[in-house]
Scaffold this motif. Sequence first.
Motif, PDB file in Angstrom:
ATOM      1  N   THR A  16       0.805  -1.195   0.054  1.00 26.55           N
ATOM      2  CA  THR A  16      -0.010  -0.036   0.108  1.00 26.55           C
ATOM      3  C   THR A  16       0.868   1.346  -0.045  1.00 26.55           C
ATOM      4  N   VAL A  17       0.539   2.151  -0.986  1.00 26.34           N
ATOM      5  CA  VAL A  17       1.242   3.460  -1.131  1.00 26.34           C
ATOM      6  C   VAL A  17       0.419   4.364  -0.963  1.00 26.34           C
ATOM      7  N   LYS A  18       0.701   5.425   0.015  1.00 28.94           N
ATOM      8  CA  LYS A  18      -0.452   6.581   0.605  1.00 28.94           C
ATOM      9  C   LYS A  18       0.006   7.773  -0.166  1.00 28.94           C
ATOM     10  N   ILE A  19      -0.627   8.397  -0.874  1.00 32.09           N
ATOM     11  CA  ILE A  19      -0.466   9.800  -1.367  1.00 32.09           C
ATOM     12  C   ILE A  19      -1.031  10.913  -1.023  1.00 32.09           C
ATOM     13  N   GLY A  20      -0.546  11.825  -0.575  1.00 37.24           N
ATOM     14  CA  GLY A  20      -1.325  12.867   0.229  1.00 37.24           C
ATOM     15  C   GLY A  20      -1.836  13.942  -1.092  1.00 37.24           C
ATOM     16  N   ILE A  56      -1.131  -1.036  -3.978  1.00 36.23           N
ATOM     17  CA  ILE A  56      -2.403  -0.471  -3.928  1.00 36.23           C
ATOM     18  C   ILE A  56      -2.226   0.952  -3.521  1.00 36.23           C
ATOM     19  N   PHE A  57      -2.382   1.879  -4.325  1.00 36.55           N
ATOM     20  CA  PHE A  57      -2.409   3.312  -4.173  1.00 36.55           C
ATOM     21  C   PHE A  57      -3.610   3.850  -3.453  1.00 36.55           C
ATOM     22  N   GLU A  58      -3.421   4.684  -2.606  1.00 32.57           N
ATOM     23  CA  GLU A  58      -4.486   5.173  -1.701  1.00 32.57           C
ATOM     24  C   GLU A  58      -4.227   6.818  -1.617  1.00 32.57           C
ATOM     25  N   ASP A  80       1.542  12.426   9.093  1.00 32.60           N
ATOM     26  CA  ASP A  80       1.061  11.571  10.280  1.00 32.60           C
ATOM     27  C   ASP A  80       0.418  10.338   9.840  1.00 32.60           C
ATOM     28  N   SER A  81      -0.186  10.535   8.738  1.00 35.69           N
ATOM     29  CA  SER A  81      -1.128   9.440   8.195  1.00 35.69           C
ATOM     30  C   SER A  81      -0.313   8.174   7.271  1.00 35.69           C
ATOM     31  N   GLY A  82       0.912   8.680   7.177  1.00 36.02           N
ATOM     32  CA  GLY A  82       2.019   7.760   6.593  1.00 36.02           C
ATOM     33  C   GLY A  82       2.161   7.947   5.092  1.00 36.02           C
ATOM     34  N   VAL A  83       1.612   9.322   4.549  1.00 36.84           N
ATOM     35  CA  VAL A  83       1.959   9.237   2.955  1.00 36.84           C
ATOM     36  C   VAL A  83       3.515   9.107   2.723  1.00 36.84           C
ATOM     37  N   SER A  84       3.673   8.914   1.591  1.00 37.04           N
ATOM     38  CA  SER A  84       4.911   8.711   0.990  1.00 37.04           C
ATOM     39  C   SER A  84       5.466  10.047   0.186  1.00 37.04           C
ATOM     40  N   ALA A  85       4.453  10.510  -0.279  1.00 34.94           N
ATOM     41  CA  ALA A  85       4.685  12.096  -0.989  1.00 34.94           C
ATOM     42  C   ALA A  85       3.578  12.682  -1.106  1.00 34.94           C
ATOM     43  N   ILE A  86       3.461  14.095  -1.325  1.00 31.84           N
ATOM     44  CA  ILE A  86       2.234  14.830  -1.252  1.00 31.84           C
ATOM     45  C   ILE A  86       2.213  15.541  -2.453  1.00 31.84           C
ATOM     46  N   VAL A  87       1.006  15.752  -3.060  1.00 27.67           N
ATOM     47  CA  VAL A  87       0.975  16.397  -4.416  1.00 27.67           C
ATOM     48  C   VAL A  87       0.180  17.827  -3.863  1.00 27.67           C
ATOM     49  N   GLY A  88       0.567  18.891  -4.582  1.00 27.52           N
ATOM     50  CA  GLY A  88       0.319  20.189  -3.820  1.00 27.52           C
ATOM     51  C   GLY A  88       1.294  20.967  -3.542  1.00 27.52           C
TER      52      GLY A  88
END
Length: 241
Positions: A16-20, A56-58, A80-88
């Motif tokens: 799972t990969v979390k993207i902000g 699984i991208f979230e 804190d939610s565990g994102v690997s990168a932030i868009v914005g």
Amino acid sequence: VFILVGIIACGGEATTVKIGLLSPQTGPIAQYAPGFEDAAKVAIAELNTTHEGDFIFELIVGDSGCDGTQAGTSAQTLIDSGVSAIVGAACSGATLGAIAVAKAAGVPMVSYASTSPGLSTADDNGHLFRVVPSDAQQAVALAAVAAAAGASNPAVLYMTNDYGAGLGDNFASSWSGSVCTQVGYDPNEGAYDASSLAQSVIDGGCDSVLLMSYATDGAAIMEALSAQGFTGSMIGADGLA
């Protein structure tokens, strides 16, 4: 994202990969937030289709508020939610506020709309990227458009945030002629008087006006100019689109 995938991938069970995403859900460009978020969802869906079985991208969305302080707080929540990168973020000031938090956590950011020249020299420790050009370039193009429209003594009405002030200053530097008046204002609802801004253009005897504005405030100013009988050219930058 694909660089990120290469770093995380190690075979076996899907990772799972979390993207902000920092979206301006509140503030002066809130009307654009649904479109930004829909686009992000499309990208996430494409990634999940392309990398099915491996990743699984979230998507996790935070409200930037088009404000540096709020964006910094939201960036911390995403981290804190565990994102690997932030868009914005979208607004330049919001991006500058968020990168101060993201760089400390070692989380990269890619802005999809921030154009302030200040981002080029921001203290980001190599973690900030963007996919749009600097307003130092847009200002040169605006000067060419104004000249082609026959402007000789334009007014410059600009928002006093990182985006508006940066673009306004760069336009003034790129414009070879005179500027009849240069007026800054806060674009937040209730913080500016469109009629007064329009009157400053009329009083200055300006033959045209450059708007370093967002959509809502820019439309209000143009309506006020028309109501007061202004017949010169009205030229907007990308924020008015």
